[in-house]
Design an enzyme around this catalytic site. Structure first.
Site, PDB file in Angstrom:
ATOM      1  N   ASP A   1     -39.621 -25.910 114.496  1.00  0.00           N
ATOM      2  CA  ASP A   1     -40.371 -25.138 115.497  1.00  0.00           C
ATOM      3  C   ASP A   1     -39.806 -25.519 116.870  1.00  0.00           C
ATOM      4  O   ASP A   1     -40.452 -26.228 117.645  1.00  0.00           O
ATOM      5  CB  ASP A   1     -41.864 -25.471 115.397  1.00  0.00           C
ATOM      6  CG  ASP A   1     -42.439 -25.034 114.063  1.00  0.00           C
ATOM      7  OD1 ASP A   1     -42.593 -23.835 113.845  1.00  0.00           O
ATOM      8  OD2 ASP A   1     -42.703 -25.909 113.213  1.00  0.00           O
TER       9      ASP A   1
ATOM     10  N   ARG B   1     -44.969 -22.461 104.811  1.00  0.00           N
ATOM     11  CA  ARG B   1     -45.091 -21.023 104.517  1.00  0.00           C
ATOM     12  C   ARG B   1     -44.086 -20.556 103.452  1.00  0.00           C
ATOM     13  O   ARG B   1     -44.214 -19.436 102.960  1.00  0.00           O
ATOM     14  CB  ARG B   1     -44.925 -20.200 105.799  1.00  0.00           C
ATOM     15  CG  ARG B   1     -46.112 -20.362 106.746  1.00  0.00           C
ATOM     16  CD  ARG B   1     -46.057 -19.378 107.903  1.00  0.00           C
ATOM     17  NE  ARG B   1     -47.306 -19.344 108.644  1.00  0.00           N
ATOM     18  CZ  ARG B   1     -47.523 -19.944 109.820  1.00  0.00           C
ATOM     19  NH1 ARG B   1     -46.569 -20.630 110.395  1.00  0.00           N
ATOM     20  NH2 ARG B   1     -48.704 -19.852 110.407  1.00  0.00           N
TER      21      ARG B   1
ATOM     22  N   MET C   1     -50.339 -29.347 110.328  1.00  0.00           N
ATOM     23  CA  MET C   1     -51.427 -28.502 109.821  1.00  0.00           C
ATOM     24  C   MET C   1     -51.548 -28.683 108.307  1.00  0.00           C
ATOM     25  O   MET C   1     -52.137 -27.846 107.622  1.00  0.00           O
ATOM     26  CB  MET C   1     -51.179 -27.041 110.180  1.00  0.00           C
ATOM     27  CG  MET C   1     -51.182 -26.822 111.698  1.00  0.00           C
ATOM     28  SD  MET C   1     -51.589 -25.145 112.205  1.00  0.00           S
ATOM     29  CE  MET C   1     -50.304 -24.237 111.383  1.00  0.00           C
ATOM     30  N   GLY C   2     -50.986 -29.759 107.772  1.00  0.00           N
ATOM     31  CA  GLY C   2     -51.135 -30.053 106.349  1.00  0.00           C
ATOM     32  C   GLY C   2     -50.162 -29.277 105.480  1.00  0.00           C
ATOM     33  O   GLY C   2     -49.157 -28.762 105.960  1.00  0.00           O
TER      34      GLY C   2
ATOM     35  N   HIS D   1     -42.200 -32.953 106.828  1.00  0.00           N
ATOM     36  CA  HIS D   1     -43.208 -33.797 107.494  1.00  0.00           C
ATOM     37  C   HIS D   1     -42.933 -35.281 107.238  1.00  0.00           C
ATOM     38  O   HIS D   1     -43.145 -36.124 108.110  1.00  0.00           O
ATOM     39  CB  HIS D   1     -44.615 -33.459 106.976  1.00  0.00           C
ATOM     40  CG  HIS D   1     -45.059 -32.063 107.251  1.00  0.00           C
ATOM     41  ND1 HIS D   1     -45.201 -31.123 106.266  1.00  0.00           N
ATOM     42  CD2 HIS D   1     -45.381 -31.444 108.413  1.00  0.00           C
ATOM     43  CE1 HIS D   1     -45.602 -29.983 106.796  1.00  0.00           C
ATOM     44  NE2 HIS D   1     -45.718 -30.141 108.096  1.00  0.00           N
TER      45      HIS D   1
ATOM     46  N   LEU E   1     -48.300 -30.711 103.313  1.00  0.00           N
ATOM     47  CA  LEU E   1     -47.178 -31.550 103.736  1.00  0.00           C
ATOM     48  C   LEU E   1     -46.024 -31.510 102.741  1.00  0.00           C
ATOM     49  O   LEU E   1     -46.214 -31.366 101.540  1.00  0.00           O
ATOM     50  CB  LEU E   1     -47.657 -33.001 103.915  1.00  0.00           C
ATOM     51  CG  LEU E   1     -48.805 -33.171 104.928  1.00  0.00           C
ATOM     52  CD1 LEU E   1     -49.223 -34.640 105.017  1.00  0.00           C
ATOM     53  CD2 LEU E   1     -48.426 -32.641 106.304  1.00  0.00           C
ATOM     54  N   HIS E   2     -44.803 -31.630 103.272  1.00  0.00           N
ATOM     55  CA  HIS E   2     -43.596 -31.594 102.457  1.00  0.00           C
ATOM     56  C   HIS E   2     -42.590 -32.582 103.048  1.00  0.00           C
ATOM     57  O   HIS E   2     -42.898 -33.310 104.011  1.00  0.00           O
ATOM     58  CB  HIS E   2     -43.031 -30.164 102.404  1.00  0.00           C
ATOM     59  CG  HIS E   2     -42.882 -29.515 103.754  1.00  0.00           C
ATOM     60  ND1 HIS E   2     -42.016 -29.982 104.711  1.00  0.00           N
ATOM     61  CD2 HIS E   2     -43.526 -28.446 104.310  1.00  0.00           C
ATOM     62  CE1 HIS E   2     -42.097 -29.228 105.784  1.00  0.00           C
ATOM     63  NE2 HIS E   2     -43.018 -28.288 105.583  1.00  0.00           N
TER      64      HIS E   2
HETATM   65  O1  PAF Z   1     -46.284 -27.479 113.969  1.00  0.00           O
HETATM   66  C1  PAF Z   1     -47.468 -27.517 113.585  1.00  0.00           C
HETATM   67  O2  PAF Z   1     -47.764 -27.848 112.431  1.00  0.00           O
HETATM   68  C2  PAF Z   1     -48.575 -27.153 114.555  1.00  0.00           C
HETATM   69  O3  PAF Z   1     -48.195 -26.112 115.392  1.00  0.00           O
HETATM   70  C3  PAF Z   1     -49.099 -28.356 115.354  1.00  0.00           C
HETATM   71  C4  PAF Z   1     -48.027 -28.953 116.257  1.00  0.00           C
HETATM   72  C5  PAF Z   1     -49.616 -29.417 114.409  1.00  0.00           C
HETATM   73  C6  PAF Z   1     -50.262 -27.909 116.260  1.00  0.00           C
HETATM   74  O4  PAF Z   1     -51.300 -27.363 115.521  1.00  0.00           O
END
Ligand code: PAF
Length: 287
Positions: free
Chosen positions: A156, A193, A36-37, A43, A39-40
């Site tokens: 997650d 976040r 979802m951008g 990612h 980015l760090h």
């Molecule tokens: O983990 C995330 O950033 C989001 O939940 C994902 C997997 C990109 C789905 O929107």
């Protein structure tokens, strides 16, 4: 891709499929990193692993409205495409797929993917509808890009198990790869976040991981899950967190509750610090 090369930014499914088809024609394997951008380094660990498993990595950036609840942070979620594109370029990604909400959910869109079992409990209780929003968008991303492998962070962890179940149940021909959590030096798991935390909250936040480690040590020593996790919750609250949504020991793959660490387990926590909800988890093996 060298840092001087301009990263292709794809806005439509047609553009995405064209670049994937071109790579496939050249015999290249393709990895997808859905994000979802904002980015760090967490990612970038997904991109790095993608480059080990495939020849080209596409990162998607889409702040998915249907996985946010009505009182959650959809509108304030950080959006910074130019910075994300620069980071992806310098880390070797081959393309950025950044569709608009209209491309992802055109007028009349009416389909939802709902995964039972692993979606229930934990974040499924405190964020109703969240995992069906995730499963729906990830299904679409996988079918849009048709990658060989898709990578998701273990931060997650419940989401990862939901996506594994969904891809397996729907026979989506993709390898789902989990990538270990990347942490700050003080133990705080990287998260977009974390940017919401004040300086005082940021100083308190590493307590979450420290408590997971301490509860983990108690479980490995043979303490039962109810008493070890109750101790952990009181530590987190005494240390300055406002509330604990859950701190639970679960089976590492089914996410069913465990009474004690008698098989591979996962200790998962969600707790609120000011207006920020933090999650973390730790894998545990019985002694
Ligand atoms: O983990 C995330 O950033 C989001 O939940 C994902 C997997 C990109 C789905 O929107």
């Amino acid at each position: 891709m060298s840092p001087e090369t301009v990263l292709p930014i794809l806005r439509s499914v047609t553009e995405l499929r064209r670049i994937v088809a071109d790579w496939r024609r050249d015999g290249l394997k393709v990895a997808l990193v859905p994000t979802m951008g904002a980015l760090h380094a967490g990612h970038m660990a997904l991109v790095a692993r993608g480059l080990e498993l495939a020849d080209r990595v596409i990162a998607s950036v889409f702040v998915n409205p249907i996985q946010f609840g009505p009182n959650e942070d959809f509108s304030s979620y950080p959006r910074r495409e130019a910075q994300d594109a620069a980071l992806l370029t310098s880390n070797g990604a081959g393309a950025l797929y950044a569709p608009s909400a209209d491309v992802m959910y055109p007028e009349g869109f009416s389909t939802t993917i709902s995964v039972g079992g692993v979606s229930e409990g934990l974040c499924g209780v405190t964020r109703p509808g969240h995992f069906s929003g995730v499963a729906t968008v990830v299904t679409k991303l996988l079918l849009q890009a048709l990658p060989d492998v898709a990578l998701f962070g273990e931060k997650d962890y419940q989401q990862l198990q939901v996506i594994r179940r969904m891809a397996s149940d729907l026979d989506i021909p993709v390898r789902i790869e989990g990538v270990p959590i990347v942490r700050e030096t003080d133990g705080l798991a990287l998260s977009s976040r974390n940017a919401y935390l004040s300086a005082t909250e940021r100083a308190t936040a590493p307590l979450l991981y420290k408590t997971l480690q301490d509860v983990g040590a108690r479980l490995i020593a043979g303490e039962d899950a109810v008493s070890a996790t109750a101790w952990g919750k009181s530590e987190v609250l005494a240390g300055g967190f406002g509330s604990v949504d859950y701190l639970d020991l679960r089976d590492a793959s089914s996410l069913k509750p465990l009474d004690s660490l008698d098989r591979p387990g996962r200790l998962l926590v969600a707790a609120r610090l000011g207006r920020t909800r933090l999650i973390d988890n730790l894998g545990l093996l019985p002694r």
